[in-house]
Design a protein around this motif. Structure first.
Motif, PDB file in Angstrom:
ATOM      1  N   HIS A 193       4.010   6.372  10.049  1.00 46.44           N
ATOM      2  CA  HIS A 193       3.567   7.475   9.193  1.00 46.44           C
ATOM      3  C   HIS A 193       2.113   7.846   9.466  1.00 46.44           C
ATOM      4  O   HIS A 193       1.572   8.710   8.783  1.00 46.44           O
ATOM      5  N   LYS A 194       1.500   7.218  10.402  1.00 51.17           N
ATOM      6  CA  LYS A 194       0.166   7.674  10.804  1.00 51.17           C
ATOM      7  C   LYS A 194       0.296   8.242  12.216  1.00 51.17           C
ATOM      8  O   LYS A 194       0.451   9.437  12.395  1.00 51.17           O
ATOM      9  N   ASP A 207      -4.477  -4.996  13.616  1.00 52.44           N
ATOM     10  CA  ASP A 207      -4.029  -3.973  12.668  1.00 52.44           C
ATOM     11  C   ASP A 207      -4.011  -2.655  13.435  1.00 52.44           C
ATOM     12  O   ASP A 207      -5.040  -2.172  13.883  1.00 52.44           O
ATOM     13  N   GLU A 229       2.167  -6.212   8.644  1.00 45.64           N
ATOM     14  CA  GLU A 229       1.178  -7.297   8.685  1.00 45.64           C
ATOM     15  C   GLU A 229       1.842  -8.602   8.265  1.00 45.64           C
ATOM     16  O   GLU A 229       1.656  -9.651   8.893  1.00 45.64           O
ATOM     17  N   THR A 249      -5.283  -4.570   2.749  1.00 43.94           N
ATOM     18  CA  THR A 249      -3.981  -5.194   2.988  1.00 43.94           C
ATOM     19  C   THR A 249      -4.111  -6.435   3.863  1.00 43.94           C
ATOM     20  O   THR A 249      -3.295  -7.346   3.748  1.00 43.94           O
ATOM     21  N   CYS A 280       0.894  -1.172   0.000  1.00 42.35           N
ATOM     22  CA  CYS A 280       0.000   0.000   0.000  1.00 42.35           C
ATOM     23  C   CYS A 280       0.930   1.220   0.000  1.00 42.35           C
ATOM     24  O   CYS A 280       1.384   1.641  -1.057  1.00 42.35           O
ATOM     25  N   THR A 281       1.287   1.736   1.163  1.00 45.70           N
ATOM     26  CA  THR A 281       2.311   2.781   1.228  1.00 45.70           C
ATOM     27  C   THR A 281       3.582   2.255   0.545  1.00 45.70           C
ATOM     28  O   THR A 281       4.008   1.141   0.827  1.00 45.70           O
ATOM     29  N   ALA A 299       6.421  -0.690   6.108  1.00 39.16           N
ATOM     30  CA  ALA A 299       5.149   0.020   6.082  1.00 39.16           C
ATOM     31  C   ALA A 299       4.156  -0.870   6.802  1.00 39.16           C
ATOM     32  O   ALA A 299       4.512  -1.974   7.250  1.00 39.16           O
ATOM     33  N   HIS A 320      -9.232  -3.585   6.181  1.00 35.92           N
ATOM     34  CA  HIS A 320      -8.491  -2.925   5.112  1.00 35.92           C
ATOM     35  C   HIS A 320      -7.996  -3.986   4.125  1.00 35.92           C
ATOM     36  O   HIS A 320      -7.701  -5.116   4.523  1.00 35.92           O
ATOM     37  N   HIS A 339       1.100  -4.152  14.052  1.00 35.52           N
ATOM     38  CA  HIS A 339       2.005  -3.207  13.403  1.00 35.52           C
ATOM     39  C   HIS A 339       1.591  -1.792  13.772  1.00 35.52           C
ATOM     40  O   HIS A 339       0.422  -1.542  14.093  1.00 35.52           O
TER      41      HIS A 339
HETATM   42  C1  LIG Z   1      -6.557  -0.042   8.424  1.00 33.57           C
HETATM   43  C2  LIG Z   1      -5.290  -0.081   7.643  1.00 33.57           C
HETATM   44  N1  LIG Z   1      -4.536  -1.203   7.663  1.00 33.57           N
HETATM   45  C3  LIG Z   1      -3.373  -1.272   6.978  1.00 33.57           C
HETATM   46  C4  LIG Z   1      -2.924  -0.234   6.204  1.00 33.57           C
HETATM   47  C5  LIG Z   1      -1.677  -0.399   5.412  1.00 33.57           C
HETATM   48  O1  LIG Z   1      -0.621   0.377   5.877  1.00 33.57           O
HETATM   49  P1  LIG Z   1       0.543   0.857   4.894  1.00 33.57           P
HETATM   50  O2  LIG Z   1      -0.064   1.737   3.878  1.00 33.57           O
HETATM   51  O3  LIG Z   1       1.493   1.536   5.790  1.00 33.57           O
HETATM   52  O4  LIG Z   1       1.124  -0.360   4.295  1.00 33.57           O
HETATM   53  C6  LIG Z   1      -3.685   0.931   6.151  1.00 33.57           C
HETATM   54  C7  LIG Z   1      -3.224   2.084   5.336  1.00 33.57           C
HETATM   55  O5  LIG Z   1      -3.903   2.815   4.734  1.00 33.57           O
HETATM   56  C8  LIG Z   1      -4.890   1.009   6.878  1.00 33.57           C
HETATM   57  O6  LIG Z   1      -5.639   2.114   6.844  1.00 33.57           O
END
Ligand SMILES: Cc1ncc(COP(=O)(O)O)c(C=O)c1O
Ligand SMILES: Cc1ncc(COP(=O)(O)O)c(C=O)c1O
Lengths: 449, 520, 520, 449
Positions: free
Chosen positions: B295-296, B269, B168, B198, A326-327, B163, B196, B291
């Motif tokens: 960056h948030k 998450d 995850e 991911t 994602c990021t 990230a 999400h 995790h």
């Molecule tokens: C709920 C959630 N899980 C996981 C992620 C993934 O994180 P990253 O973008 O740092 O890989 C995000 C990112 O937008 C997210 O909002």
């Protein structure tokens, strides 16, 4: 607290509006037992000046690469990044923007990505590139996964001259999906050994170029052999500057080229954040991982850019996505693009030639030392040196004399006793002739001691 | 009146032109400047660098010299400066205004973090320098690890993931390694519908099948359905908490117990950690792995898509399976374990080198600035701000769930019913108002989702202005002023972009108009 | 079509709204955001800094403790970041586009200059530290002095003047001191009509009366008139060369001889040095004193009005009168003469401390980057660019003088005759095209002057686009499209501002709406 | 050359268009003899990396203030400037804009100036302020010139406790227009001595607050005496942070307040660029030097800002202008404003209190040393210390021990032997208790040696 705009009054007015009387009423879904009654046991807030002092203090315990003659490489290279790059990436509009999901107000990021993708495709000699992966090593893992998806075959072959940490990353990333075979480094100096390993189950062979030890090889024959078996050639480039001097992997028939882009635009930063490059052929694009930016038009017919082909991605395709990424490496990508734009064809080639010429010069100087051997026939800006003494100790000793002399191979192959006298020496444009002479004379002294 | 040099001395009465009919010759509109691609401005001869001359020498490239033109366009330094400055001005950013992207925690990015990350002693060090020369860097890693473990109440941490999604992967790899070690070959990972993307994508990468757990009417995980889904084949549950509807999973402890009861693990998450940092320790909730998106929650800049960092805290049970490298306290200071030791349970390596050092520095600077007192305030203010927005809008927009939310509030598109206006249209009209839209169509559990996360960085005034704009738009929507939405944005650098065209005929790079000379 | 989450899956056909009728609730227009004053956003309680706590202690303020509220508004850091970011976005800048302000030399400002000026060893040193601890700083001053003396062919330099006008004062003070030393009490300074306003203003400050010399038809100083004006009461001539019409004074050597013949001095205004740097040395032309605007020729940023630096090179005749401080080579390295020595002819001191060190560093970095070869190129390209613009526009606009110009080209408003459009209107229409206007109504020797200085930083493409826009505007003017000009700008953050109102009822600061509590 | 976009081809096409064949044809007005045939005798162009190296090399020959316990002041103070300030002033839109002569596309600079003027007026307790002068010393010269213009009288009286370099600057600036009388420092400790000097010819008295030696005095009585003679009180503030702790000059009756604004937002930078503050009463505004920004409306009735009252200025009024100043301290002004906005009332007062508390602490510590005397009754963050040894030597010796211990008075009064054992010691928020203790113990050792 300087970062928190709400005043005490604001807070109570807002609680009123919400209709609760205490902030903890908003945390009512939290099990009582879990809601902390007092701050966790960590220091209290600090002024900016104190924070600044703390970090200066920690920084002073390190020896910055730029303060000494410096010859470390092995996948991370110290190049001079023009000041413009760092100034530009710090513009709030770039630095503090999110992923460009709203293209109408993200054309800055998007157009820069489109330029980035073009540059990466051009340098690697490929048709398309994505908008980046985390770094070279994870990009390499993704390449192997993609090879499996694209070929629907399970076996991947890694050359032993691939960066040993990349090998570990690939093995980890593919642990539950792929079979990995690693071919001994020593055996890969002939491409034929690799070719011999290819069978009908093979999805790809992964080679590094220049390889981990600095050698250059033509992989065209390997590509042909792979293509004959409907398998893919994955080429890994950890020193992207090399591609200003040597033939592109694309021209040798690579199907996927991944790389570490740190050398362009990005500092050493103790290993991260870096920028993973990922390029492939047009026809494989729908199996490619990661974001990609594409051209389109707006409602008035004006050209513009958007993130596209997102049906490959996790946020749309979820468990069927081509990757979970994602990021990615957004801002490092931008730094890469700006630096590359400043270089242009002319500067990029000049930079590569300058690196190579300095490396050749140092190799020549080192070869004059008794018992010291440069093991490479060919190389770009890094080569392997064999010493008559333990390389780790030699490097430690040089550190005391203010020289960061290279990377001992045993740092990466701790169990291979045959490599203990060997080290990798990288020479970029930041190395002066004086630096080289200091290295040579220091080594000489150590050898003679 | 003009004076004798022709200078006007009185103020003119401005005459008027209709803006509609207005096109400039340059295509610029005052300070809003269009900009071509570097390939259309520069060429392969131009350059913005000067480099030492290289004399003649015998190359050692093994006959692989690159011949043909690569095709890279160069710009002189002033042109490059202008090109990227202009591009930047087409972006929206936190520095410009409220950025209410739910699930993304777009908060203020302090500049002192940028400054300290650039100290030569921290920014200009090589990952493979002798450890004696990087003790301060290892100290940064160690200190950050300590802060994260303390804030989460967890005993172990893996610092290298790059990230959230990478974190995850790290967490699930540790879980699978733990199960492997027990000789168990489970095949299922549970994840709520609202997860999400991911989460399921990561589970797949670890060879798991994903089973989706529905949400209840009130936006929480359906505990009964979850319990039904549990069984000996379930490896783990991946739960976001607070969840992506902005709600704290009040049954979390029960869920943790239930998954532990069947021998599975609880992956949390932590993307939404901002809501509870300093207030709740996930370790107290039974979490096995989580995790943390630096960056948030910890303000490292999003940078138009990255880089981030996703360290993963681990429970006692999972700690032995953590990947290399990790920092240890040795006899001469800090040391780094970089290799899988004989007999180690570590599942492997996530990345070359040691992770996102640059992000670690920034995150630690943010934490130290706030301190433990300030971080709890971060959580409180972020929750307060979200609830204030919800309370100020729920009479005109349709909040999906009742009652207090955490750091973000979720609306759906029921309030637009019958207006012919979709969530997307509504969002694009926000652009005209000077705002970045909220997260749309996520989570998937409500129709036309609009997920608003203001973060603690917004002042009350800023929220009031935002609320004012949204209420105005709602009123316009209800008044049937459809064009305000369906044609939006009108005032952005570009109008709405054709994403379908982009995907149907992908143009992913510039190509030289007549023939492309760069592939040799 | 909407999918089941309500997400649009096809591209909509945009409907249209007239922009005329378009007002947003927020007042923002997409990325163009309005912004209130800090006093309207913040208050006296809010702050964007954290500071060490101060315990109780007995003050030693002599009973002068400040009681009442000062009235300063504070903002938290995120608010301040956003406030000034938004303000910045309302500016035009070199980084955004061509900035053709004649006489201002708005060239590219390299960022490496900013970087080196911030090295702690250069930026974080106190002017009164022991000299042994600032040898590198003195070396910078000395090296810059050497470059400037070499480039101008002059034997001496005063480094402390803080801008061009301050340099003029320095030069004229030296001249007056030299005359005083000779026991001569001359009262007149000659300056051409086209001189910059600072020239006569400076002469006044030195107690001189200014006599204006007319220009010839072709834009040069009228040599005959000049010679007529010369006499025993003339202290000096202040001549800008190249002059403010963008022309090289071809009689300069004769002028120098003439002024020297009557015992006066030749002050050269060096604001336009960019046209000749590395090509012509003013010392070869008979100049006695010349200031150099480091913020013009040597690229130190203009910063919205400053700071600049105006070192003054001096001839042998004037050298003894230079102000303190100055750097000398002593036995242990560099030393600084800070005090008027017994019997010294120095006329005094221009400023506390040693001048604009920060600007010196930047200018030296610029010079070293170019080298002697590159600096001549700077002059050539700046002259080439100006001539190219002139050649490309003189068929449609009215160039005031024939023949090649130097680094800037001058047009007057004859081409607008009868159109009802004034120079100011024309300039404001350029804003809509995305350009900063040229210098207007200066020099005073032509009617409705438009002085265009592109500098060497512009590419040919950039010039061609600029030329295209200007030709378009000229065509519109000639076609009688008067509103395009008289109402301009239409597309800037603000429409034309009422300067008369501002001057008639000056509001020079914010005042608290009801009563102002800050003056105690 | 990286800064020059024209290519060889561009240049010839452009020469063609112009209709000349060689670039030197454009220099035809230059006397043949003066047109250089070859480059001047200076080094050739350099890569950015080389430039960077050169400056690092020079920088390493200096001792940065921040690397040691640091106590220098005397008109330039080391405060901690929040990082936000420097990031913001480096935004190209601020950094690379000209003077805001085109208000429609300069509202950023203009609005910030309007905020600056308000802040300066508030802090000094005056009605209006201009948009800056070069620095405090030149602002002081301008104040004296303005007093002459405003009163049409020729004699100005300077207090001897005014910064000695300011005195020199005023004398130089007014050399041909004004009569300057300087009253001995020692005599000014009673305001009455100054009052005695005022006569009908006097246009102003200039005093410093806190004075050069750090003392604080109430000047209300002096103001009254001046006003009785239709003369002006000019108050100079070289440490503007003091005004967060002590009564404003405006409240004492000042007519013109000038100051050095460097302390807020701006680094030491070896003495420049700094920022001159200039505030006065509304009724004197038309005799004020320098640019000023004012509020107005645009064609649509929207509020906006413009440079105004320009009929006072050289570009309009030429020889009759109130000053010859053109370029001022623009960007330093912006840094001041941003820093002050971050501070706000609360932070500004807190900062002042913190400075004062630290200074009091050090004064107390120093007073415990045998033979050391703090000469001030009152002070803000700087005071005069009398040592039993030569102050210049003491400071030199401390430098060797990594302490920058203060400014010896003989640096500024080389000819006054009575001051040779005295030094100025400044204490800002950047000084830690440990720093103070090092200074004290080092001094003790030196005294006992
Ligand atoms: C709920 C959630 N899980 C996981 C992620 C993934 O994180 P990253 O973008 O740092 O890989 C995000 C990112 O937008 C997210 O909002
Ligand atoms: C011809 C000329 N002389 C003098 C000056 C004054 O220089 P400064 O603004 O640096 O004081 C200028 C600046 O615009 C100028 O153009």
């Amino acid at each position: 607290m300087r970062y928190l705009p709400l005043s005490h009054d604001d807070r109570s007015q807002m609680l009123d509006k919400i209709g609760v009387s205490h902030i903890d009423d908003l945390f009512r879904d939290v099990p009582k037992s879990a809601l902390l009654k007092k701050p966790v046991d960590l220091p209290s807030h600090m002024s900016e000046m104190q924070v600044d002092r703390n970090f200066r203090h920690m920084a002073e315990k390190n020896i910055p690469a730029g303060s000494h003659p410096f010859f470390c490489g092995a996948g991370a290279y110290r190049h001079y990044v023009p000041s413009t790059v760092d100034y530009m990436i710090q513009r709030g509009e770039f630095l503090t923007a999110y992923t460009p999901y709203q293209p109408e107000i993200s054309q800055g990021t998007l157009q820069a990505l489109f330029e980035f993708q073009t540059q990466v495709a051009q340098i690697t000699g490929m048709e398309v590139a994505n908008a980046s992966m985390y770094d070279g090593s994870t990009a390499c893992g993704e390449a192997v996964l993609m090879a499996r998806r694209a070929t629907r075959k399970k076996k991947s072959i890694l050359s032993g001259t691939l960066h040993p940490q990349y090998i570990e990353v690939v093995k980890t990333a593919t642990k539950y999906t792929d079979d990995i075979a690693v071919v001994n480094a020593i055996d890969t100096y002939s491409v034929d050994t690799l070719i011999d390993q290819i069978d009908d189950d093979t999805n790809c062979v992964v080679v590094q170029y220049p390889d981990f030890f600095g050698n250059l090889q033509d992989y065209s024959k390997l590509a042909d052999a792979l293509h004959a078996k409907k398998a893919l050639l994955v080429v890994v480039v950890t020193e992207i500057v090399s591609l200003g001097a040597v033939r592109s992997p694309g021209s040798m028939g690579a199907d996927i080229v991944v790389g570490e882009g740190q050398s362009i635009g990005n500092g050493l930063s103790f290993g991260g954040p870096y920028v993973g490059l990922f390029a492939t052929r047009q026809k494989l694009v729908r199996t490619m991982p990661g974001r990609v930016c594409g051209e389109t038009v707006d409602g008035d017919g004006k050209r513009g850019y958007v993130l596209t082909l997102s049906t490959r991605e996790q946020h749309i395709r979820r468990e069927k996505a081509t990757s979970n990424i994602c990021t990615n490496a957004g801002l490092c990508t931008l730094a890469f693009t700006i630096h590359m734009t400043l270089l242009g064809e002319k500067g990029f080639r000049h930079l590569a030639r300058l690196n190579h010429s300095k490396a050749v010069k140092l190799a020549d100087k080192l070869s004059t030392l008794d018992g010291v051997e440069v093991l490479n026939d060919s190389f770009f800006n890094e080569f392997t040196v064999s010493l008559p003494i333990d390389a780790t100790e030699a490097i430690e000793n040089m550190t005391a004399k203010q020289i960061l002399g290279g990377v001992p191979l045993s740092r990466l192959y701790p169990n291979d006793a045959s490599l203990k006298n060997q080290m990798l020496v990288a020479v970029t444009e930041t190395v002066t002739e004086e630096d080289m002479d200091r290295l040579v004379s220091e080594l000489k002294e150590l050898i003679n001691a | 009146m003009l004076n004798k040099q022709g200078r006007q001395t009185d103020i003119v009465n401005l005459t008027e032109l209709s803006q509609d009919s207005f096109t400039t010759h340059s295509g610029n509109k005052g300070l809003e400047q269009g900009e071509l691609l570097i390939y259309e401005i520069g060429d392969t001869e131009r350059t913005g660098v000067d480099l030492e001359e290289v004399g003649e020498f015998k190359d050692r490239l093994g006959g692989l010299t690159r011949g043909h033109e690569i095709g890279l366009a160069g710009l002189s330094e002033p042109e490059a400066m202008r090109h990227y400055t202009r591009l930047s001005r087409m972006n929206y950013a936190i520095d410009m205004g409220l950025y209410p992207l739910g699930s993304c925690t777009m908060k203020h990015n302090p500049r002192v973090n940028e400054k300290v990350a650039r100290l030569p002693g921290l920014g200009d060090i090589h990952p493979l320098q002798p450890l004696s020369t990087v003790q301060g860097a290892l100290e940064v890693m160690d200190r950050l690890a300590h802060w994260l473990k303390t804030l989460t109440g967890m005993p172990a941490i893996a610092m290298s993931p790059k990230a959230g999604a990478h974190g995850e992967l790290c967490g699930l790899m540790a879980i699978r390694a733990a199960l492997d070690k027990r000789g168990e070959n489970r095949s299922i990972v549970l994840a709520p519908e609202s997860a999400h993307g991911t989460n399921p994508a990561t589970a797949s990468l670890c060879g798991y099948k994903v089973k989706s757990i529905p949400a209840t009417e009130d936006g929480h995980v359906d505990l009964a359905a979850l319990k039904d889904a549990l069984g000996p084949d379930v490896a783990a549950i991946m739960l976001t908490n607070p969840n992506t509807c902005g709600l704290f999973e009040r049954d979390v402890i029960e869920i943790a117990e239930a998954i532990h009861d069947i021998g599975g693990y609880f992956y949390c998450d932590g993307a939404n950690f901002n809501a509870i940092v300093g207030k709740v320790r996930p370790g107290d909730l039974g979490v096995d792995a989580m995790h943390i998106n630096l960056h948030k929650t910890f303000s490292t800049p999003h940078g138009g898509g990255g880089p981030g960092a996703g360290p993963v805290v681990l429970s006692e049970a999972l700690a032995p399976f953590a990947p290399v490298p990790y920092v240890v306290h040795g006899k001469d200071g800090f040391s780094l374990v970089e290799h899988l030791e004989e007999g180690s349970d570590s599942f492997g390596r996530m990345t070359a080198f040691h992770g996102q050092m640059g992000m670690n520095i920034r995150a630690l600077a943010f934490m130290m600035s706030h301190g433990s007192d300030g971080l709890a305030r971060v959580a409180e203010d972020s929750v307060l701000n979200a609830n204030y927005v919800m309370a100020s809008l729920s009479d005109v927009m349709t909040a999906s769930f009742d009652g207090p939310c955490m750091h973000e509030c979720l609306f759906d598109d029921r309030f637009l019913n019958g207006s012919g206006i979709a969530t997307l249209d509504f969002a694009k009209a926000m652009i005209d108002e000077g705002y970045h839209p909220m997260t749309m169509y996520f989570p998937l559990v409500v129709h036309g989702a609009m997920l608003i996360e203001p973060t603690e960085s917004e002042s009350k005034q800023s929220l009031d202005q935002f609320i004012g704009s949204l209420r105005h738009l709602v009123a316009e929507a209800k008044a049937g002023n459809k064009e305000l939405f369906s044609g939006a944005p009108y005032l952005a650098p570009l109008r709405r972009l054709d994403e379908t065209l982009a995907a149907r005929k992908p143009v992913l790079r510039w190509i030289k108009p007549e023939g492309n000379g760069e592939n040799e």
